[in-house]
Every structure is written in structure tokens, then in C-alpha cells.
Design a protein around this motif. Structure first.
Motif, short mmCIF file in Angstrom:
data_model
loop_
_atom_site.label_atom_id
_atom_site.label_comp_id
_atom_site.label_asym_id
_atom_site.label_seq_id
_atom_site.Cartn_x
_atom_site.Cartn_y
_atom_site.Cartn_z
N ILE A 96 0.85 -1.19 0.00
CA ILE A 96 0.00 0.00 0.00
C ILE A 96 0.89 1.25 0.00
CG2 ILE A 96 -1.70 1.32 1.33
CD1 ILE A 96 -2.77 -1.35 2.38
N GLY A 97 0.57 2.18 -0.88
CA GLY A 97 1.37 3.40 -0.99
C GLY A 97 2.45 3.30 -2.06
N LYS A 98 2.83 2.08 -2.40
CA LYS A 98 3.85 1.88 -3.43
C LYS A 98 3.23 1.53 -4.79
CE LYS A 98 7.60 0.41 -0.38
NZ LYS A 98 8.61 -0.67 -0.11
N VAL A 99 1.97 1.02 -4.74
CA VAL A 99 1.29 0.60 -5.96
C VAL A 99 0.19 1.60 -6.29
CG1 VAL A 99 -0.11 -1.18 -7.04
CG2 VAL A 99 1.81 -1.83 -5.57
N GLU A 100 0.18 2.07 -7.56
CA GLU A 100 -0.88 2.98 -8.00
C GLU A 100 -2.07 2.20 -8.56
OE1 GLU A 100 0.99 5.58 -10.84
OE2 GLU A 100 1.33 7.12 -9.33
N PHE A 101 -1.81 1.41 -9.59
CA PHE A 101 -2.85 0.60 -10.23
C PHE A 101 -2.35 -0.84 -10.32
CE2 PHE A 101 -3.29 4.88 -12.05
CZ PHE A 101 -4.59 5.16 -11.69
N SER A 225 1.45 -0.66 -11.53
CA SER A 225 2.28 0.53 -11.72
C SER A 225 2.72 1.01 -10.34
CB SER A 225 1.51 1.63 -12.46
OG SER A 225 0.37 2.03 -11.72
N TYR A 226 3.99 1.37 -10.24
CA TYR A 226 4.52 1.84 -8.96
C TYR A 226 4.33 3.35 -8.83
CZ TYR A 226 8.57 2.84 -11.95
OH TYR A 226 9.39 3.29 -12.96
N ASN A 227 4.41 3.81 -7.62
CA ASN A 227 4.27 5.24 -7.31
C ASN A 227 5.33 6.04 -8.05
OD1 ASN A 227 4.23 7.82 -6.06
ND2 ASN A 227 3.28 6.92 -4.25
N MET A 228 4.91 7.05 -8.80
CA MET A 228 5.84 7.83 -9.61
C MET A 228 6.79 8.67 -8.77
SD MET A 228 5.63 7.20 -12.80
CE MET A 228 6.33 8.62 -13.63
N ALA A 229 6.52 8.77 -7.46
CA ALA A 229 7.43 9.49 -6.59
C ALA A 229 8.74 8.73 -6.40
CB ALA A 229 6.78 9.74 -5.23
N MET A 230 8.74 7.44 -6.74
CA MET A 230 9.96 6.63 -6.63
C MET A 230 10.96 7.02 -7.71
SD MET A 230 8.65 2.73 -6.01
CE MET A 230 7.55 2.26 -4.69
N SER A 231 12.23 6.99 -7.35
CA SER A 231 13.29 7.15 -8.34
C SER A 231 13.44 5.84 -9.10
CB SER A 231 14.61 7.52 -7.66
OG SER A 231 15.06 6.44 -6.85
N SER A 232 14.22 5.85 -10.18
CA SER A 232 14.41 4.62 -10.95
C SER A 232 15.08 3.55 -10.09
CB SER A 232 15.25 4.91 -12.20
OG SER A 232 16.51 5.45 -11.85
N GLU A 233 16.02 3.96 -9.25
CA GLU A 233 16.70 2.99 -8.37
C GLU A 233 15.72 2.39 -7.37
OE1 GLU A 233 19.66 1.86 -8.82
OE2 GLU A 233 20.07 3.24 -10.49
N GLN A 234 14.84 3.23 -6.81
CA GLN A 234 13.85 2.74 -5.86
C GLN A 234 12.85 1.81 -6.55
OE1 GLN A 234 12.50 6.62 -4.53
NE2 GLN A 234 13.50 6.38 -2.54
N ALA A 235 12.50 2.14 -7.79
CA ALA A 235 11.56 1.30 -8.54
C ALA A 235 12.16 -0.07 -8.82
CB ALA A 235 11.18 1.99 -9.85
N ILE A 236 13.44 -0.11 -9.18
CA ILE A 236 14.12 -1.38 -9.43
C ILE A 236 14.20 -2.19 -8.14
CG2 ILE A 236 16.33 -2.43 -10.06
CD1 ILE A 236 16.71 -0.05 -11.99
#
Length: 409
Positions: A96-101, A225-236
Motif C-alpha cells: 500500500i502506498g507503493k502501488v498505484e494501479f 504501476s509503482y508510485n511515480m514518486a519513486m526514483s528509478s533505483e527505488q523502482a528497481i
């Protein structure tokens, strides 16, 4: 700079050394031409890469399953990992909070029929969030909604080309479509920038497909889809976390690469940018190397020109010409040759890229071109190159002593 006499002298000097001027200018023009074409090709590769994401959200993560490649914790090798609805809920509730859709996907190839027209189409059974992940554009009606999923309705959304194939000139909205012998109501028609294949798809609520075709809760894939506030490194790192958590949930060995597969666009983009960065580095090295050879050539021609004009320059100094004015004249001539030759190469390069167009699309080069920023940088580079090429000869010319120069034959 706008002294008419000086410009006349510059053109006279160039006219006396036509062959040398042409050869030096040709080297600069060739260097800029090669650089422009190679840079355009590099941009074409980048455009081709980005076009593969045009029909999907760029912050998407795909989660799919396969068979285990090794035994682990009492479970045998080659065990099939099957996602179910509870695994989809696990993803939604744990992050929760990390996933948008997020949406499940169930795939099926089916036969669709309307009156006398029929065809084979791909079925994607999804939920309402899939519209945002796939960036689906509704042309008519609506997309699958939450009520369709909860109530397991027989409402479907078809692609633009499905409507064109089966309904010809009729509007499909509100009509009934037979899919594998079961009638469904068409509640929407969509278009997709991903191409023809993406517009020959039928979307059905995933719960409906699970009920009608197997009476189970099996899922082929989970997309989110992950939260767009994440950087690319955080998304990976987030994608890796999902993979690790699912491996633990299904008792899969940590180093098993085939049982749980998680692919993030962030990682794809990072890997591709590293490759493109290497390509751009090679392009700049080649371009700069060729430009340097042109600068050296122009430096040489300016040196020869000054040597031939030693007596003239001596007379100028004897009549009161300052070293500064002589340096300015030589530099002006150098910048003129470099800039004109460089822009000829730049224009030829742009023209070549326009001729190429999308003819190299099969080699993953799409719309190769250079942008305005590159042209501005090229302008500054050419001026600096001209100044660099003429500086040493200019200093040499400014140091000529009038008495020695007047004795020169």
C-alpha cells in the motif's frame, strides 16, 4: 568584425589558397556530416526504444510465473507456479502506498462471431485498472468497471479493428458478440497506439473468464504501476522486493530465475540507457576526432597562409597595425572557414537523415534526427574550433618583426 576592407583581404587570402582551403574545409565538413548522421542514428535507436512503451504506462511492472528450475525446501524441481486471486490480493495489500494501479491478466485465444462474420482474437481478462496501465483510449462507450468485476458480468470492450472486422460499417456499441459460443454485450470500443495487434484484442472481466472457462481463480500474470514518486533505483529495488517476497511465498529458491519473473520498465530503461550511453560516447569520440583533424588542417593552412604573407604582414606592422588587429584578422579568417565548412556538413547530415526517414525501422532506427539544441552546440563548437585553429598561427603572425618581414622574399 564588419570592416569591409578586412573581409576583402580575407577572401583574397582564401582565393590564393583555394585547394588548401577546400581540403581543410572538406575535412571539417566531413567530420560534422559523420557526427550528425551518427547522432541521428543514435536518436533513432532511442526513438525506437521509447516507441515500445508508447502504449503502456512507463512505471509498469510485469509479474509472471513459470516452472521452478531447482528443488527447494522439500519441493521438487520443475514445479509449476500458478498465480491465483489471493496472490493478486497479496500484492495489493502488502505494498500500500507503493502501488498505484494493479490488475490480474488471464489470457485466452477465442473465436468471435457476429452474424456471418467471424475471426480469431486474443482475449485479455482484466479489471478496471488495466485501462490506466495499458493507456487505453476509449472511442465509444466505457471500459470495464469495478461492478463488472464484482458481478462477473458478460460485458466486454473490443478493439477498433475488431469492430472493423466483424461489424463492417455498423457501430458495435450495445450489440451482442458471440465469443466461443457465449453472448457478450459490447459496452465500449477502444483504440491503442501500440499498433494493429493491440487493436485486435477483446477485454473481459477476469472474474467472468475464471467462472466461464474453468471455474477457477487462476491468473496468468499480474501487472501493476509503482508510485511515480519513486526514483528509478527505488523502482528497481521495489521490483526486486516483490520478486523476493513471492519466491518466499511460493517456496522458490532465491537464485531460481525461471519460477517467478518480475520485469520493470525502470530496469529496462536503465539497461537501454547504458547501451545508448555507450553508443553516444562512440559517436562523440568519432565526431570530435574527425573535427580535431579538420582543426589541425585549418591550422596548417593558416600557418602556410601567414608564411606566404610574411612581407605583407611586416608592411602592415610598419604602417602601424597593432598585433591585436593582425590576430583578429587571422582568427576571423579561421572562424569563417571552419563555420562555413561545418555548416555545410551539418546541413548535408540533416538532409541525409531526412532521406533515410523510417527506411531503417527494421534495424530499430525510428525517425533519426538531431534537435535544435545539437545545432546550437554545433554552432558554438565550430566557432571555438575556428578560434583554436587560428590562434597559434595568429600569435605567430603578430610576432613578425617588420624589418625581418620586409627582407623576406
Amino acid at each position: 568584425m564588419f570592416d569591409r576592407d578586412r573581409w576583402q583581404e580575407i577572401f583574397e587570402a582564401i582565393g590564393k589558397n583555394k585547394l588548401r582551403t577546400f581540403l581543410s574545409g572538406f575535412t571539417v565538413a566531413l567530420g560534422i556530416l559523420i557526427f550528425t548522421v551518427l547522432l541521428g542514428m543514435g536518436n533513432g535507436l532511442l526513438n525506437s526504444f521509447l516507441s515500445s512503451f508508447v502504449d503502456d504506462a512507463q512505471n509498469i511492472i510485469f509479474i509472471s510465473s513459470g516452472n521452478t528450475s531447482k528443488a527447494y525446501k522439500g519441493f521438487q524441481e520443475n514445479r509449476k507456479i500458478q498465480f491465483k486471486n489471493e496472490d493478486f490480493e497479496f500484492i495489493k495489500s502488502n505494498y500500500i502506498g507503493k502501488v498505484e494501479f494493479a490488475t490480474p491478466r488471464v489470457y485466452r485465444n477465442s473465436q468471435a462471431k457476429y452474424k456471418k462474420e467471424s475471426g480469431s482474437y486474443s482475449i485479455r481478462a482484466v479489471n478496471q485498472d488495466h485501462q490506466y496501465l495499458e493507456k487505453t483510449i476509449m472511442m465509444k462507450g466505457r471500459y470495464i468497471n469495478e461492478a463488472d468485476v464484482k458481478e462477473r458480468t458478460k460485458n466486454i470492450v473490443i478493439g477498433r479493428l475488431v469492430e472493423k472486422d466483424l461489424f463492417k460499417n455498423e457501430s458495435a456499441l450495445g450489440k451482442m458478440l458471440d465469443v466461443d459460443g457465449i453472448p457478450y454485450k459490447i459496452v465500449g470500443v477502444f483504440q491503442d497506439s501500440g499498433g494493429d495487434n493491440e487493436e485486435r484484442i477483446i477485454y473481459i472481466p477476469f472474474t467472468t473468464v475464471q467462472l466461464l472457462f474453468g471455474n477457477n481463480d487462476h491468473i496468468n500474470q499480474i501487472n501493476l504501476s509503482y508510485n511515480m514518486a519513486m526514483s528509478s533505483e527505488q523502482a528497481i529495488a521495489f521490483a526486486d522486493q516483490i520478486k523476493d517476497d513471492l519466491k518466499e511465498k511460493f517456496k522458490v529458491a532465491p537464485d531460481d530465475q525461471s519460477a517467478i519473473r518480475v520485469r520493470s520498465f525502470a530496469e529496462d530503461i536503465k539497461e537501454t540507457m547504458v547501451i545508448l550511453g555507450g553508443i553516444y560516447l562512440v559517436i562523440f569520440v568519432v565526431g570530435i576526432g574527425t573535427l580535431i583533424s579538420g582543426v589541425i588542417g585549418i591550422g596548417n593552412i593558416m600557418t602556410f597562409s601567414i608564411k606566404e604573407r610574411t612581407k605583407e604582414l611586416g608592411i602592415r606592422k610598419a604602417l602601424g597595425a597593432s598585433p591585436k588587429s593582425i590576430i583578429a584578422m587571422v582568427l576571423q579568417e579561421s572562424v569563417l572557414i571552419t563555420s562555413v565548412a561545418g555548416y555545410v556538413g551539418l546541413l548535408l547530415g540533416i538532409f541525409a537523415l531526412k532521406l533515410i526517414g523510417n527506411n531503417l525501422e527494421k534495424f530499430f532506427i525510428l525517425n533519426p534526427k538531431v534537435d535544435t539544441g545539437v545545432i546550437m552546440v554545433a554552432t558554438i563548437t565550430l566557432i571555438l574550433a575556428g578560434l583554436l585553429a587560428g590562434y597559434i598561427p595568429a600569435r605567430r603572425a603578430a610576432r613578425i618583426k617588420p624589418i625581418i618581414a620586409l627582407r623576406d622574399e
